[in-house]
Design an enzyme around this catalytic site. Structure first.
Site, PDB file in Angstrom:
ATOM      1  N   TYR A 121       0.992  -1.113   0.107  1.00  0.00           N
ATOM      2  CA  TYR A 121      -0.106   0.136   0.140  1.00  0.00           C
ATOM      3  C   TYR A 121       1.001   1.189  -0.058  1.00  0.00           C
ATOM      4  O   TYR A 121       1.890   1.271   0.705  1.00  0.00           O
ATOM      5  CB  TYR A 121      -0.935   0.205   1.261  1.00  0.00           C
ATOM      6  CG  TYR A 121      -1.823   1.113   1.252  1.00  0.00           C
ATOM      7  CD1 TYR A 121      -3.169   0.992   0.655  1.00  0.00           C
ATOM      8  CD2 TYR A 121      -1.625   2.370   1.684  1.00  0.00           C
ATOM      9  CE1 TYR A 121      -4.326   1.957   0.432  1.00  0.00           C
ATOM     10  CE2 TYR A 121      -2.495   3.557   1.374  1.00  0.00           C
ATOM     11  CZ  TYR A 121      -3.689   3.240   1.003  1.00  0.00           C
ATOM     12  OH  TYR A 121      -4.961   4.204   0.810  1.00  0.00           O
ATOM     13  N   GLN A 183     -10.925  -0.069   1.241  1.00  0.00           N
ATOM     14  CA  GLN A 183     -11.200  -0.695   0.096  1.00  0.00           C
ATOM     15  C   GLN A 183     -10.137  -1.473  -0.394  1.00  0.00           C
ATOM     16  O   GLN A 183     -10.078  -2.577  -0.884  1.00  0.00           O
ATOM     17  CB  GLN A 183     -12.122   0.017  -0.828  1.00  0.00           C
ATOM     18  CG  GLN A 183     -11.416   1.217  -1.476  1.00  0.00           C
ATOM     19  CD  GLN A 183     -11.588   2.508  -0.759  1.00  0.00           C
ATOM     20  OE1 GLN A 183     -11.731   2.516   0.627  1.00  0.00           O
ATOM     21  NE2 GLN A 183     -11.494   3.521  -1.338  1.00  0.00           N
ATOM     22  N   ASN A 206      -3.554   5.934   6.161  1.00  0.00           N
ATOM     23  CA  ASN A 206      -4.234   6.839   7.246  1.00  0.00           C
ATOM     24  C   ASN A 206      -5.351   5.834   8.174  1.00  0.00           C
ATOM     25  O   ASN A 206      -4.791   4.539   8.213  1.00  0.00           O
ATOM     26  CB  ASN A 206      -5.510   7.803   6.630  1.00  0.00           C
ATOM     27  CG  ASN A 206      -6.295   6.996   5.578  1.00  0.00           C
ATOM     28  OD1 ASN A 206      -6.677   5.924   5.895  1.00  0.00           O
ATOM     29  ND2 ASN A 206      -6.898   7.637   4.699  1.00  0.00           N
ATOM     30  N   SER A 229       5.786   9.238  13.713  1.00  0.00           N
ATOM     31  CA  SER A 229       7.227   9.144  13.508  1.00  0.00           C
ATOM     32  C   SER A 229       7.835   9.567  14.887  1.00  0.00           C
ATOM     33  O   SER A 229       7.224  10.496  15.520  1.00  0.00           O
ATOM     34  CB  SER A 229       7.740   9.941  12.202  1.00  0.00           C
ATOM     35  OG  SER A 229       9.070   9.796  12.194  1.00  0.00           O
ATOM     36  N   GLN A 251      11.652  15.056  11.436  1.00  0.00           N
ATOM     37  CA  GLN A 251      10.514  14.362  11.871  1.00  0.00           C
ATOM     38  C   GLN A 251       9.384  15.260  12.205  1.00  0.00           C
ATOM     39  O   GLN A 251       8.059  14.726  12.008  1.00  0.00           O
ATOM     40  CB  GLN A 251      10.920  13.248  12.812  1.00  0.00           C
ATOM     41  CG  GLN A 251      12.060  12.695  12.479  1.00  0.00           C
ATOM     42  CD  GLN A 251      11.692  11.533  11.189  1.00  0.00           C
ATOM     43  OE1 GLN A 251      10.945  10.857  10.940  1.00  0.00           O
ATOM     44  NE2 GLN A 251      12.552  12.131   9.987  1.00  0.00           N
ATOM     45  N   HIS A 254       6.513  15.695   9.764  1.00  0.00           N
ATOM     46  CA  HIS A 254       5.665  14.662   9.161  1.00  0.00           C
ATOM     47  C   HIS A 254       4.078  14.718   9.717  1.00  0.00           C
ATOM     48  O   HIS A 254       3.237  14.617   8.895  1.00  0.00           O
ATOM     49  CB  HIS A 254       6.170  13.379   9.730  1.00  0.00           C
ATOM     50  CG  HIS A 254       7.389  12.711   8.860  1.00  0.00           C
ATOM     51  ND1 HIS A 254       6.869  12.099   7.707  1.00  0.00           N
ATOM     52  CD2 HIS A 254       8.441  12.125   9.150  1.00  0.00           C
ATOM     53  CE1 HIS A 254       7.840  11.554   7.020  1.00  0.00           C
ATOM     54  NE2 HIS A 254       8.822  11.625   7.810  1.00  0.00           N
ATOM     55  N   GLU A 319      12.197   5.050  17.165  1.00  0.00           N
ATOM     56  CA  GLU A 319      12.146   4.686  15.862  1.00  0.00           C
ATOM     57  C   GLU A 319      13.378   5.218  15.167  1.00  0.00           C
ATOM     58  O   GLU A 319      13.891   4.106  14.562  1.00  0.00           O
ATOM     59  CB  GLU A 319      10.814   5.305  15.131  1.00  0.00           C
ATOM     60  CG  GLU A 319      10.719   4.935  13.758  1.00  0.00           C
ATOM     61  CD  GLU A 319       9.874   5.673  12.981  1.00  0.00           C
ATOM     62  OE1 GLU A 319       9.511   5.384  11.760  1.00  0.00           O
ATOM     63  OE2 GLU A 319       9.318   6.659  13.494  1.00  0.00           O
ATOM     64  N   HIS A 320      13.871   6.205  15.371  1.00  0.00           N
ATOM     65  CA  HIS A 320      14.893   6.694  14.623  1.00  0.00           C
ATOM     66  C   HIS A 320      15.879   7.145  15.902  1.00  0.00           C
ATOM     67  O   HIS A 320      15.288   7.769  16.680  1.00  0.00           O
ATOM     68  CB  HIS A 320      14.948   7.498  13.791  1.00  0.00           C
ATOM     69  CG  HIS A 320      13.861   7.632  12.619  1.00  0.00           C
ATOM     70  ND1 HIS A 320      12.490   7.802  12.702  1.00  0.00           N
ATOM     71  CD2 HIS A 320      14.017   6.801  11.393  1.00  0.00           C
ATOM     72  CE1 HIS A 320      11.933   7.627  11.594  1.00  0.00           C
ATOM     73  NE2 HIS A 320      12.880   7.053  10.891  1.00  0.00           N
ATOM     74  N   ASP A 353      16.152   7.475   5.302  1.00  0.00           N
ATOM     75  CA  ASP A 353      14.798   7.472   4.665  1.00  0.00           C
ATOM     76  C   ASP A 353      14.848   7.100   3.102  1.00  0.00           C
ATOM     77  O   ASP A 353      13.773   6.450   2.675  1.00  0.00           O
ATOM     78  CB  ASP A 353      14.212   8.893   4.824  1.00  0.00           C
ATOM     79  CG  ASP A 353      13.304   9.013   6.070  1.00  0.00           C
ATOM     80  OD1 ASP A 353      13.228   8.119   6.791  1.00  0.00           O
ATOM     81  OD2 ASP A 353      13.103  10.038   6.560  1.00  0.00           O
ATOM     82  N   GLU A 407       0.512 -35.930  28.963  1.00  0.00           N
ATOM     83  CA  GLU A 407      -0.370 -35.008  28.485  1.00  0.00           C
ATOM     84  C   GLU A 407      -1.993 -35.300  28.265  1.00  0.00           C
ATOM     85  O   GLU A 407      -2.733 -34.642  27.595  1.00  0.00           O
ATOM     86  CB  GLU A 407       0.080 -34.063  27.504  1.00  0.00           C
ATOM     87  CG  GLU A 407       1.486 -33.174  27.560  1.00  0.00           C
ATOM     88  CD  GLU A 407       1.980 -32.457  26.500  1.00  0.00           C
ATOM     89  OE1 GLU A 407       1.324 -32.525  25.440  1.00  0.00           O
ATOM     90  OE2 GLU A 407       2.650 -31.696  26.858  1.00  0.00           O
ATOM     91  N   HIS A 412      -1.602 -39.986  20.299  1.00  0.00           N
ATOM     92  CA  HIS A 412      -0.346 -39.574  20.226  1.00  0.00           C
ATOM     93  C   HIS A 412       0.700 -40.740  20.471  1.00  0.00           C
ATOM     94  O   HIS A 412       1.579 -41.259  19.568  1.00  0.00           O
ATOM     95  CB  HIS A 412       0.214 -38.301  20.948  1.00  0.00           C
ATOM     96  CG  HIS A 412      -0.302 -37.059  20.370  1.00  0.00           C
ATOM     97  ND1 HIS A 412      -1.719 -36.816  20.036  1.00  0.00           N
ATOM     98  CD2 HIS A 412       0.403 -36.049  19.822  1.00  0.00           C
ATOM     99  CE1 HIS A 412      -1.868 -35.610  19.497  1.00  0.00           C
ATOM    100  NE2 HIS A 412      -0.686 -34.985  19.228  1.00  0.00           N
TER     101      HIS A 412
END
Length: 424
Positions: A121, A183, A206, A229, A251, A254, A319-320, A353, A407, A412
């Protein structure tokens, strides 16, 4: 930016946007409609949400050629070089099937198999993200995924951004569809007349895309539900305030919920960086977004020493992470939790990046404590191999049967014992 001393509990964690009940209901309805109405639902939603009326959902070669013709030649070269860097880095992650023969003649091992298909995506709207195409597609390519499908929402003219199409062609994507939102996730997960389903879905989006990925997880795999971010800079007095400020703002622009943090034992550096952030904010094209992020989630922590500063970083699990100190690589050895680590003043976060090679799809919201960047393993499956020898079977059959009965699983136990009985 707020300058403060370290407290016992620090965190970059912000409440992950799990959506409202209304949004979740909308997403569930969209998914169900796509499952029942297929391409018709995709066209209806594309007109409703993107303002585009489409006859064909799939991007044609003519559209790709047109994108090439209008895209700057120099940027085509840059994207190709970035692709090569990303491919080379991820190729080193590739693992092969392995086996070993035990002392009793049994062959044990692990078979590595690429996924059959993956869906990527790519966000749309007001911005185009060719880098997202490369970062999601190249590890799948290295893994050996045969079918890679890209989806992205079109503009009102029914077209995808030229940069996205060029990047997809350069990355080797052969199926591209002009559909976005929840969708698109539904189509990738369950299929329509035009889009066959995939095994895994990756890529940011989003809140509706994120909620849709949550809904379909289990029927297909997903990469992660990414939060806003984050960047943390670990610096000492050898670092340059203007450069730190620029990286923090890289950052902050963003998202209004992005987090930018400096951790340093130098109060002088803290004060000078705070002043630089304010200076550089003025005139940024995305000043309003960056300023809100800095005001809400920006911070400068002053520690007693570098050891305490490293402890703060491990607590934040960003994250960074940029390490801008003397003997930076020595300090990296003590970093336990970070999605990506940028070492030295020439390793500014945007280098990762776009161009260096490591993946920019990274764990956020403290999840770097237990998760990793998007990588080749994410597009492969591991199957255990067991070829037990007769010797091993005779040595261990009674132990296995005893374990099964411990068990309460008699069948088994008998499945093992019947082989001994048949050989008597």
């Amino acid at each position: 930016m707020k300058i403060q001393s370290v407290t016992k509990e620090l965190s970059l964690k912000r409440s992950v946007d799990s959506g409202t009940d209304e949004q979740r209901i909308v997403v569930q309805h969209i998914i169900q409609t796509v499952q029942s109405q297929g391409d018709d639902a995709l066209r209806t939603y594309t007109k409703q949400f993107d303002g585009a009326e489409l006859e064909s959902l799939q991007v044609t070669q003519e559209e790709i050629d047109e994108a090439y013709s209008e895209f700057p030649e120099q940027m085509i070269k840059v994207i190709k070089e970035a692709r090569d860097n990303i491919f080379t880095f991820h190729q080193k992650q590739l693992r092969e099937t392995w086996t070993y023969t035990d002392s009793n003649g049994s062959v044990l091992g692990q078979k590595m198999t690429p996924l059959d298909s993956a869906g990527v995506y790519v966000p749309g709207g007001t911005a185009a993200y060719p880098s997202s195409v490369l970062m999601n597609v190249m590890p799948a390519k290295v893994a050996g995924v045969e079918r890679i499908v890209m989806v992205s929402p079109p503009g009102p003219d029914g077209r995808l951004p030229a940069g996205v199409l060029v990047a997809a062609e350069i990355a080797g994507v052969q199926e591209i569809y002009k559909v976005g939102g929840a969708q698109a996730i539904a189509a990738l997960a369950y299929g329509t007349e035009s889009i066959k389903p995939v095994d895994k879905i990756t890529g940011p989006g989003n809140i509706y895309v994120a909620l849709a990925k949550r809904e379909v997880f289990g029927d297909v795999d997903i990469d992660m539900i990414a939060g806003p971010s984050e960047i943390a800079v670990l610096a000492d007095e050898s670092a340059r305030p203007a450069e730190i400020a620029a990286d923090l703002l890289s950052q902050a622009e963003h998202d209004t919920r992005a987090s930018s943090v400096l951790v340093t034992p130098s109060r002088t550096l803290a004060e000078e960086t705070a002043a630089e952030v304010e200076k550089q904010l003025a005139g940024l094209p995305r000043e309003a977004i960056a300023r809100q992020a800095i005001d809400s989630y920006g911070a400068i922590y002053v520690t007693k020493n570098m050891k305490e500063a490293v402890g703060v970083i491990n607590q934040l699990a960003p994250e960074h992470l940029e390490v801008m100190t003397e003997n930076a690589m020595d300090i990296v050895e003590d970093i336990r939790h970070a999605g990506a680590i940028f070492v030295g003043r020439f390793s500014s976060e945007p280098i990762g990046d776009y161009f260096a090679g490591p993946n920019h799809v990274l764990p956020t919201n403290g999840t770097a404590r237990f998760s990793s960047p998007l990588n080749v393993d994410d597009f492969m499956k591991k199957s255990s191999l067991i070829m037990y020898s007769e010797q091993a079977f005779r040595e261990n059959a009674e132990k296995v049967a005893a374990f099964a009965r411990l068990e309460g699983l008699e069948a088994h136990a008998r499945a093992v014992e019947i082989r001994k009985e048949n050989d008597q």
